[in-house]
Write a protein that holds these residues in place. Structure first.
Motif, PDB file in Angstrom:
ATOM      1  N   ASN B  82      14.079  18.276  18.912  1.00  0.00           N
ATOM      2  CA  ASN B  82      14.457  17.099  18.148  1.00  0.00           C
ATOM      3  C   ASN B  82      14.915  15.970  19.058  1.00  0.00           C
ATOM      4  O   ASN B  82      14.665  14.805  18.777  1.00  0.00           O
ATOM      5  N   LEU B  83      15.609  16.333  20.101  1.00  0.00           N
ATOM      6  CA  LEU B  83      16.042  15.349  21.081  1.00  0.00           C
ATOM      7  C   LEU B  83      14.819  14.563  21.559  1.00  0.00           C
ATOM      8  O   LEU B  83      14.838  13.340  21.640  1.00  0.00           O
ATOM      9  N   GLU B  85      11.946  14.218  20.042  1.00  0.00           N
ATOM     10  CA  GLU B  85      11.359  13.406  18.975  1.00  0.00           C
ATOM     11  C   GLU B  85      12.131  12.104  18.814  1.00  0.00           C
ATOM     12  O   GLU B  85      11.545  11.031  18.670  1.00  0.00           O
ATOM     13  N   ASN B  86      13.453  12.212  18.842  1.00  0.00           N
ATOM     14  CA  ASN B  86      14.268  11.009  18.679  1.00  0.00           C
ATOM     15  C   ASN B  86      14.048  10.030  19.812  1.00  0.00           C
ATOM     16  O   ASN B  86      13.912   8.827  19.602  1.00  0.00           O
ATOM     17  N   LEU B  87      14.051  10.566  21.015  1.00  0.00           N
ATOM     18  CA  LEU B  87      13.810   9.717  22.174  1.00  0.00           C
ATOM     19  C   LEU B  87      12.453   9.041  22.020  1.00  0.00           C
ATOM     20  O   LEU B  87      12.305   7.839  22.290  1.00  0.00           O
ATOM     21  N   MET B  89      10.896   8.240  19.324  1.00  0.00           N
ATOM     22  CA  MET B  89      10.958   7.156  18.344  1.00  0.00           C
ATOM     23  C   MET B  89      11.617   5.927  18.944  1.00  0.00           C
ATOM     24  O   MET B  89      11.157   4.808  18.732  1.00  0.00           O
ATOM     25  N   LEU B  90      12.679   6.141  19.691  1.00  0.00           N
ATOM     26  CA  LEU B  90      13.356   4.999  20.322  1.00  0.00           C
ATOM     27  C   LEU B  90      12.403   4.267  21.259  1.00  0.00           C
ATOM     28  O   LEU B  90      12.386   3.042  21.327  1.00  0.00           O
ATOM     29  N   VAL B  96      13.934   1.217  23.589  1.00  0.00           N
ATOM     30  CA  VAL B  96      14.033   1.598  24.991  1.00  0.00           C
ATOM     31  C   VAL B  96      12.777   1.103  25.704  1.00  0.00           C
ATOM     32  O   VAL B  96      11.678   1.520  25.394  1.00  0.00           O
TER      33      VAL B  96
END
Lengths: 237, 237
Positions: B82-83, B85-87, B89-90, B96
């Motif tokens: 999940n980490l 996936e979130n990264l 998306m950012l 970013v």
DNA sequence: TATTTGCGAATGGTTAGACCATTAGTAAAA
DNA sequence: TTTTACTAATGGTCTAACCATTCGCAAATA
């Protein structure tokens, strides 16, 4: 030779379509999706299935669901809240130990301080000095100010991250801070001397940043974090 | 003076209860939840509401849902997917930037290389040397081996992270690599010279790690990443 | 006139019961 | 012994209804 055909569930399909629309900018933050009873028609699915999809999107942080008339699903700004939550789970699960966290912070804080020193604008410095003053005030209040002091300490670190101008450092450090409290409370040997030492460290870091001395700031920050971690690990044993 | 009373939705309550049970270890990875039709009785809710809760838990990466007899909700090992996936998306969202990502990598890779150098065991070093050999092989194949080379390059970096023994570095760096490809493909000026240079860097890093020279490894890794980023940013303009 | 009160309607939250799709195990057939 | 077909349990989806929350407007009230 061939890959297994991915049998998408209906709700997954909906999630992907909406997520894609958001990522591509077709759906902008603040805008609103149609009501569930209409959306289900557009997708050709039942309301229950649609709601499963919306729940997933909500959990991903992509939409916010409000009740009441004029309520509905509102597209959210993409943020790093989820990053924090995931990091928090890793930490609570002890996949990430105190030692891991400490080691990670050492590197990050050093880098952040160095970048902040390079890029500090006047307004930023004023903000730092103000926070430093606040921290000093809390410290003078004795034991009852300790909690507030630690909070201000954190704010200073996060302000440095903000000054680095790097969204990734900001997101990751914010996540680390949101989750490090567990350890502060359990492992930190609270004392006036420790907090005073901490305060002196902060002053030195801010001073180095003010003079745009990146390497000094890096070194100060690194030692500061390292000493702090040393105390915690000593108590842990 | 008072805080607003938090009106939990039914499904949220279920999510919290199950998540807490997992976090506290009452539900262990690999174990299975009761079937939906029984769980709904235990919670005293309808199946639809229960399923919304399960979808959230699934999205959080806490459970995996399988169909068929003997299927059901299985507790998962907590991981850093999940980490990533979130990264991702950012990054896709441009919260970013390439520059942010590059800057972040510089610090991380340096730290990781230094830690790996300190902690390298014999088996680790053998693995590194083997990967290095693979990379060299791909390079000799000319253009058609480039993709494979980049993949092996990544494996080497991840192996270094693994050698650091720090779960946090592993999780974060893995996430970075899973998401940096977008930029490689778009901004990297592919050429034989560049890849050869890259390969030489890797050899130097591995050499420093083999000699347990932490500072040399840090410096090599930092310069390696910095040069690489320089190429990408040059092309981006 | 200005304010309060209460109602109506739209939206999400929840329920109940049915049927479809997938899969592991078992019994029957080859 | 191997293959095939069936059975039953589980998740996936659908329908239709009602509950809960909220906003805006109209009526009642000061």
């Amino acid at each position: 030779m061939f890959k297994t055909v991915k049998q998408n569930k209906a709700y997954q399909d909906v999630v992907e379509q909406i997520q894609e629309a958001i990522m591509e900018g077709a759906l902008k933050p603040g805008s609103q999706l149609p009501a569930e009873r209409e959306l289900k028609e557009q997708f050709g699915i039942s309301r229950g299935t649609l709601r499963e999809a919306l729940r997933v999107l909500e959990q991903k942080g992509l939409i916010e669901i409000r009740t009441g008339v004029a309520g509905g699903s509102i597209i959210r700004e993409i943020n790093s809240e989820n990053l924090s939550e995931n990091l928090g789970m890793l930490i609570r699960n002890r996949s990430v130990s105190l030692h891991d966290l400490a080691e990670f912070r050492e590197g990050m804080e050093g880098d952040v301080a160095a970048l902040a020193a390079q890029r500090a604008a006047k307004g930023d410095l004023a903000q730092l000095v103000e926070l430093l003053g606040e921290a000093g005030g809390h410290l003078k209040q004795g034991r009852k100010g300790w909690d507030a002091f630690i909070r201000t300490d954190e704010q200073i670190h996060l302000e440095l991250a903000r000054m680095s101008g790097n969204q990734l450092f900001i997101a990751v450090l914010t996540s680390v801070y949101r989750n490090i409290h567990t350890y502060y409370e359990n492992y930190l040997p609270w004392s006036k001397e420790l907090l005073q030492e901490n305060f002196d460290d902060l002053r030195n870091i801010v001073a180095a940043v003010s003079e745009h001395d990146a390497e000094a700031a890096r070194q100060m920050a690194l030692e500061h974090v390292r000493r702090f971690n040393g105390y915690m690990e000593k108590k842990q044993v």
